[in-house]
Motif scaffolding. Structure first.
Motif: not given
Length: 415
Positions: A69-85
C-alpha cells in the motif's frame, strides 16, 4: 562492476572528501522522526546497467507497492556517486539506493547509512564474503543486491581455427601462456583484459597472495606471491600475447573480445548481456580461470541496498529491500539482468537455470572482493593508472608504491 572503472571526481572533490566535510551532521542525528503509519512514499535511486535492469527493479518495486500500500519511486542516476554525495551534503538523500563496495566504508564512517542488518530476512542465506563487504565496526549495514565473478571467455571459432579442442582449455598459467601464443596471429591477440587490478587481481589470488590482509587493516602488496603474479602478466605483455583493450582500440575487454580482436578475455557475467546485445554473432564459451602456483582465484563484485540514516521510512525501506532480495526476485534479476544471486543458497538453482554460466557461478565459492577499506578508493585508482604502464615498469616497484600509499591510509582507516 561492469567492465569500466567508476568515476572518482565529484565537482573537483572526491565523494569521500565531500562526505568527510559533512560527516559531523550525520553522526549527530541517526535519522528523522520515523513515520510509523499511513501511506509511505519512498524514493529509490539506482545506477542501472541498461533497460533490463531498470525494468526489473521497477517491476519488483511495483509488486511491493501493491502488497504494502506504499509507493516506491525508482529514479535512475546518471552518476550515482556524485548524486548521493550531493544529496548527503544537502541533507536530502533518497530513502533507498545502490551502494558500491568501494564507497560503502566512506558512507558508513560518515554516519550516512542506517544499519539494518539485523532486520534482513534470511540473512544467513547471503554469501558471507558479500556480507563482510558491507560490515562496518562489526555491524552488517545493508543487504548485498547481487554478485558477479570473473571467468575466462573463449572465442570458440578462433579456438578451433588454432587447432585447439576442449581438452586444451588452460588449467594453469603455463597453459594459458601456451594457448595465447597459438591464438596470437592474423591480427588477433591471444588475450585481452582491462589494465585494472579488478581483473589482474585474479592473478594475485592464483599466486596465493592479495593486496591486504583479510580484515584490510594491513597492506600486503609487496608479498613475493604478488610480485610473481604481476611479473607473469608483464611477461604476457612483453611477448605480445596479451594486450590491454586500449591497444586494440576497445573500451574494455568485452569489446575487444566481441569484435574478434582478442581470442580470450577475463570478464564477468555481465559479458553475457553485452555479447547478446552487441556481438550476437561471436560464438563463445566461459571456462574457469586457470590456476596459479597458489591455486584457484577469481574476483567478486557486488552492490548493496543502502538505506539513508536520514530517511523517515526505515521500516518501510527494510520491508521493500526484503522484497527486492527475496528468492524469487533474485532469480528474476539473474535471468533478466545477467547477475548472479547474492544468496549462496540460490547458486545451485541458478546454475541449473543458466548452465552456460556455471564457471562464473562456481567461482563465487572462492572469489575475492576488491579492496574497500575506507579511504582506499583513490589509492587503488592510482594503482590502476600505474598498471597501464606495466609492460615498461618494474612490478616490484609498482607494488612497492601501492604498499606505501596504502599504508598511509590504513593506519587511520578505523576498519
Amino acid at each position: 562492476m561492469r567492465g569500466k572503472t567508476l568515476p572518482l571526481a565529484v565537482c573537483g572533490l572526491t565523494v569521500s572528501l565531500l562526505l568527510t566535510g559533512c560527516s559531523s551532521g550525520f553522526d549527530e542525528d541517526s535519522g528523522k522522526e520515523q513515520q510509523k503509519s499511513g501511506k509511505q512514499e519512498l524514493k529509490v535511486l539506482i545506477a542501472t546497467s541498461g533497460n533490463a535492469e531498470t525494468d526489473a527493479v521497477k517491476k519488483a518495486a511495483a509488486g511491493w507497492e501493491k502488497s504494502s500500500g506504499n509507493t516506491a519511486t525508482v529514479d535512475i542516476a546518471q552518476n550515482i556517486d556524485q548524486q548521493l554525495g550531493q544529496a548527503f551534503a544537502g541533507n536530502n538523500p533518497p530513502d533507498v539506493f545502490y551502494v558500491s563496495t568501494d564507497q560503502f566504508g566512506t558512507y558508513a564512517k560518515a554516519g550516512s547509512l542506517y544499519p539494518y542488518g539485523d532486520k534482513i530476512k534470511q540473512a544467513d542465506a547471503f554469501s558471507p564474503a558479500l556480507t563482510s563487504a558491507f560490515t562496518y565496526q562489526d555491524k552488517l549495514y545493508c543487504a548485498p543486491k547481487d554478485q558477479s565473478t570473473l571467468g575466462l571467455a573463449v572465442n570458440t571459432d578462433l579456438w578451433k581455427k588454432a587447432g585447439l579442442t576442449e581438452t586444451d582449455y588452460p588449467k594453469t598459467w603455463a597453459e594459458l601462456e601456451s594457448v595465447a601464443k597459438k591464438l596470437t596471429k592474423d591480427g588477433v591477440v591471444g588475450v585481452s583484459f582491462n589494465a585494472d587490478y579488478s581483473q589482474i587481481g585474479t592473478f594475485f589470488k592464483q599466486a596465493g597472495g592479495w593486496l591486504t590482509n583479510a580484515d584490510q587493516t594491513k597492506m600486503t602488496a609487496t608479498a613475493k606471491s604478488n610480485v610473481e603474479a604481476l611479473t607473469y602478466v608483464k611477461k604476457l605483455l612483453k611477448e605480445g600475447v596479451l594486450k590491454f583493450p586500449k591497444q586494440l582500440d576497445a573500451g574494455w575487454g568485452g569489446e575487444a573480445f566481441g569484435k574478434g580482436k582478442a581470442a580470450l578475455t577475463i570478464e564477468g557475467n555481465w559479458l553475457a548481456g553485452a555479447m547478446a546485445k552487441d556481438f550476437p554473432k561471436t560464438p563463445y564459451k566461459i571456462v574457469p580461470l586457470p590456476e596459479g602456483p597458489g591455486g584457484k582465484g577469481t574476483m567478486a563484485f557486488t552492490n548493496c541496498w543502502g538505506i539513508s540514516a536520514k530517511s523517515k521510512h526505515h521500516d518501510a525501506a527494510v520491508d521493500l529491500i526484503n522484497e527486492l532480495t527475496s528468492d524469487s526476485n533474485q532469480l528474476t534479476f539473474a535471468r533478466t539482468i545477467g547477475v548472479m544471486p547474492s544468496k549462496q543458497t540460490l547458486i545451485d538453482q541458478y546454475k541449473e537455470q543458466n548452465p552456460k554460466s556455471q564457471a562464473w557461478a562456481d567461482g563465487s565459492a572462492y572469489a575475492q572482493l576488491p579492496v574497500n577499506a575506507t579511504g582506499m578508493r583513490q589509492v587503488m585508482a592510482e594503482f590502476n593508472t600505474s598498471l597501464e604502464q606495466l609492460a615498461s615498469s618494474d612490478p616490484a616497484k609498482l607494488l612497492g608504491d601501492l604498499q606505501k600509499n596504502g599504508e598511509s591510509v590504513l593506519g587511520g582507516s578505523g576498519r
